[in-house]
Design an enzyme around this catalytic site. Structure first.
Site, mmCIF file in Angstrom:
data_model
loop_
_atom_site.group_PDB
_atom_site.id
_atom_site.type_symbol
_atom_site.label_atom_id
_atom_site.label_comp_id
_atom_site.label_asym_id
_atom_site.label_seq_id
_atom_site.Cartn_x
_atom_site.Cartn_y
_atom_site.Cartn_z
ATOM 1 N N ASN A 204 -18.549 0.786 -26.217
ATOM 2 C CA ASN A 204 -17.991 1.486 -25.052
ATOM 3 C C ASN A 204 -17.545 0.414 -24.066
ATOM 4 O O ASN A 204 -18.373 -0.238 -23.434
ATOM 5 C CB ASN A 204 -19.073 2.385 -24.428
ATOM 6 C CG ASN A 204 -18.616 2.999 -23.112
ATOM 7 O OD1 ASN A 204 -17.418 3.025 -22.811
ATOM 8 N ND2 ASN A 204 -19.571 3.489 -22.323
ATOM 9 N N TRP A 205 -16.223 0.251 -23.973
ATOM 10 C CA TRP A 205 -15.700 -0.828 -23.123
ATOM 11 C C TRP A 205 -15.736 -0.483 -21.635
ATOM 12 O O TRP A 205 -15.462 -1.343 -20.803
ATOM 13 C CB TRP A 205 -14.262 -1.155 -23.527
ATOM 14 C CG TRP A 205 -14.170 -2.008 -24.766
ATOM 15 C CD1 TRP A 205 -15.217 -2.621 -25.413
ATOM 16 C CD2 TRP A 205 -12.985 -2.356 -25.486
ATOM 17 N NE1 TRP A 205 -14.745 -3.328 -26.495
ATOM 18 C CE2 TRP A 205 -13.375 -3.187 -26.550
ATOM 19 C CE3 TRP A 205 -11.635 -2.058 -25.326
ATOM 20 C CZ2 TRP A 205 -12.455 -3.718 -27.462
ATOM 21 C CZ3 TRP A 205 -10.720 -2.575 -26.232
ATOM 22 C CH2 TRP A 205 -11.131 -3.406 -27.284
ATOM 23 N N LYS A 206 -15.962 0.771 -21.307
ATOM 24 C CA LYS A 206 -15.936 1.210 -19.902
ATOM 25 C C LYS A 206 -14.602 0.785 -19.260
ATOM 26 O O LYS A 206 -13.587 0.777 -19.943
ATOM 27 C CB LYS A 206 -17.148 0.650 -19.149
ATOM 28 C CG LYS A 206 -18.440 0.860 -19.919
ATOM 29 C CD LYS A 206 -19.663 0.566 -19.115
ATOM 30 C CE LYS A 206 -20.885 0.671 -20.022
ATOM 31 N NZ LYS A 206 -22.128 0.686 -19.289
ATOM 32 N N HIS B 26 -21.778 10.500 -20.252
ATOM 33 C CA HIS B 26 -22.352 9.165 -20.040
ATOM 34 C C HIS B 26 -23.065 9.157 -18.687
ATOM 35 O O HIS B 26 -22.594 9.783 -17.729
ATOM 36 C CB HIS B 26 -21.244 8.113 -20.080
ATOM 37 C CG HIS B 26 -21.787 6.717 -20.135
ATOM 38 N ND1 HIS B 26 -22.252 6.076 -19.020
ATOM 39 C CD2 HIS B 26 -21.977 5.872 -21.173
ATOM 40 C CE1 HIS B 26 -22.697 4.871 -19.374
ATOM 41 N NE2 HIS B 26 -22.544 4.727 -20.674
ATOM 42 N N GLU C 63 -23.137 7.083 -16.377
ATOM 43 C CA GLU C 63 -22.312 6.637 -15.244
ATOM 44 C C GLU C 63 -21.459 7.802 -14.725
ATOM 45 O O GLU C 63 -21.217 7.925 -13.528
ATOM 46 C CB GLU C 63 -21.438 5.446 -15.668
ATOM 47 C CG GLU C 63 -22.284 4.179 -15.797
ATOM 48 C CD GLU C 63 -21.765 3.158 -16.780
ATOM 49 O OE1 GLU C 63 -20.597 3.233 -17.186
ATOM 50 O OE2 GLU C 63 -22.563 2.271 -17.159
ATOM 51 N N GLU D 111 -29.553 7.437 -24.402
ATOM 52 C CA GLU D 111 -29.335 6.282 -23.537
ATOM 53 C C GLU D 111 -30.217 6.398 -22.291
ATOM 54 O O GLU D 111 -29.800 7.014 -21.293
ATOM 55 C CB GLU D 111 -27.867 6.223 -23.114
ATOM 56 C CG GLU D 111 -26.910 6.067 -24.264
ATOM 57 C CD GLU D 111 -25.669 5.289 -23.865
ATOM 58 O OE1 GLU D 111 -25.392 4.281 -24.506
ATOM 59 O OE2 GLU D 111 -25.009 5.677 -22.884
ATOM 60 N N GLY E 72 -27.008 -1.429 -19.144
ATOM 61 C CA GLY E 72 -26.451 -2.529 -18.369
ATOM 62 C C GLY E 72 -27.489 -3.349 -17.629
ATOM 63 O O GLY E 72 -27.143 -4.155 -16.759
ATOM 64 N N SER F 69 -28.545 -1.701 -23.458
ATOM 65 C CA SER F 69 -28.816 -3.132 -23.609
ATOM 66 C C SER F 69 -29.050 -3.563 -25.058
ATOM 67 O O SER F 69 -29.867 -4.447 -25.319
ATOM 68 C CB SER F 69 -29.983 -3.557 -22.714
ATOM 69 O OG SER F 69 -29.634 -3.371 -21.349
ATOM 70 N N GLY G 82 -22.571 -1.094 -24.827
ATOM 71 C CA GLY G 82 -21.689 -1.336 -23.684
ATOM 72 C C GLY G 82 -21.307 -2.802 -23.614
ATOM 73 O O GLY G 82 -20.439 -3.279 -24.353
ATOM 74 N N GLY G 83 -21.977 -3.545 -22.729
ATOM 75 C CA GLY G 83 -21.632 -4.942 -22.444
ATOM 76 C C GLY G 83 -21.382 -5.808 -23.669
ATOM 77 O O GLY G 83 -20.382 -6.530 -23.730
HETATM 78 C C1 PEP Z 1 -23.467 2.144 -22.332
HETATM 79 O O1 PEP Z 1 -22.856 2.046 -21.285
HETATM 80 O O2 PEP Z 1 -23.299 3.141 -23.059
HETATM 81 C C2 PEP Z 1 -24.389 1.078 -22.694
HETATM 82 C C3 PEP Z 1 -25.245 1.317 -23.642
HETATM 83 O O3 PEP Z 1 -24.279 -0.098 -21.972
HETATM 84 P P1 PEP Z 1 -25.072 -1.471 -22.236
HETATM 85 O O4 PEP Z 1 -25.082 -1.706 -23.728
HETATM 86 O O5 PEP Z 1 -24.298 -2.503 -21.500
HETATM 87 O O6 PEP Z 1 -26.455 -1.288 -21.721
#
Ligand code: PEP
Length: 243
Positions: A7-9, A92, A94, A162, A168, A203, A224-225
């Site tokens: 997920n590039w956001k 999500h 966010e 999640e 993040g 993470s 994500g990241g």
């Molecule tokens: C996400 O935003 O879905 C996510 C899992 O982010 P991260 O891996 O950066 O924690």
């Protein structure tokens, strides 16, 4: 089937996406494995992704709860289906936190996606406060029940667990927490008469991927990241091939 979904956001420019795909092409992805690789990219790059010839599922990060009309800036499920996407993330944390998306809105979005046969990846998870107060099961149970209200449970869906406190933050949930929560989610989904794969997100990185992806009830990862970098993405995916 296992799923490795990035997920590039709200990250990357067109040039950076070209760099990313160049980075991926250094690697040979095994064809004989039951693994789906996917990327949720910003709307404006969705159409261009097909030109890059990456054999990945490509998906959106959000969809409108409305079907069409005077909703400036919104994108409908019909439009996403029209451009041939493979999936769309819904709910999500966010979106739930920053854009105040309630369980009812998440449910409307899922209905829209089902209408156009788009595969949803439904994100659920508890906040740190809820986790510390021992409310994880209550929250997950409510989010599942409300999200699935009135849906066709025979249509495919993927759920991503999640925990909000792990997104993040660099602080993933422990394998024990993940196993416990994902098993609980699967049993709650069964209770309403459905059966969906459940991913873990929060993470995930090359150092913890192997442990997380080898938890038997976990069907993959939402990343994500670490999905912004092709080498890290591939290192996470490679954890599936190692014992
Ligand atoms: C996400 O935003 O879905 C996510 C899992 O982010 P991260 O891996 O950066 O924690």
């Amino acid at each position: 089937m296992k799923y490795i979904i990035g997920n590039w956001k709200m990250n990357k420019t067109a040039g950076e996406i070209v760099e990313f795909t160049r980075g991926l092409k250094k690697y040979k992805f095994p064809k004989d494995k039951d693994i789906i690789f996917g990327l949720a990219v910003p709307y404006v790059y969705l159409l261009g992704m097909s030109k890059l010839q990456v054999r990945f599922w490509i998906g959106a990060q959000n969809v409108s709860e409305h079907s069409h009309g005077a909703y400036t800036g919104e994108i409908s499920a019909e439009m996403l289906a029209d451009v041939g996407l493979d999936f769309c993330i819904v709910g999500h944390s966010e979106r739930r936190t920053l854009y105040h998306e309630s369980d009812a809105i998440v449910n409307e979005k899922l209905k829209q996606l089902q209408e156009y046969d788009m595969l949803p990846i439904l994100c659920i998870g508890e906040t740190l406060e809820e986790f510390e107060a021992g409310k994880t099961h209550d929250v997950l149970s409510r989010q599942i029940r409300e999200a699935l209200k009135g849906l066709d449970l025979k249509k495919e869906m993927i759920v991503a667990y999640e925990p909000v406190w792990a997104i993040g933050t660099g602080k993933s949930a422990t394998a024990e927490n993940i196993k416990e929560s994902v098993s609980f989610i699967k049993s709650e989904i069964k209770k309403v008469g459905a059966d969906y794969p459940v991913l873990y997100g929060g993470s995930v990185n090359p150092a913890n991927a192997s442990e997380i992806l080898h938890i038997d009830c976990v069907d993959g990862a939402l990343i994500g990241g670490a999905s912004l970098d092709p080498d890290r993405y591939v290192q996470i995916a490679s954890a599936l091939y190692s014992n």
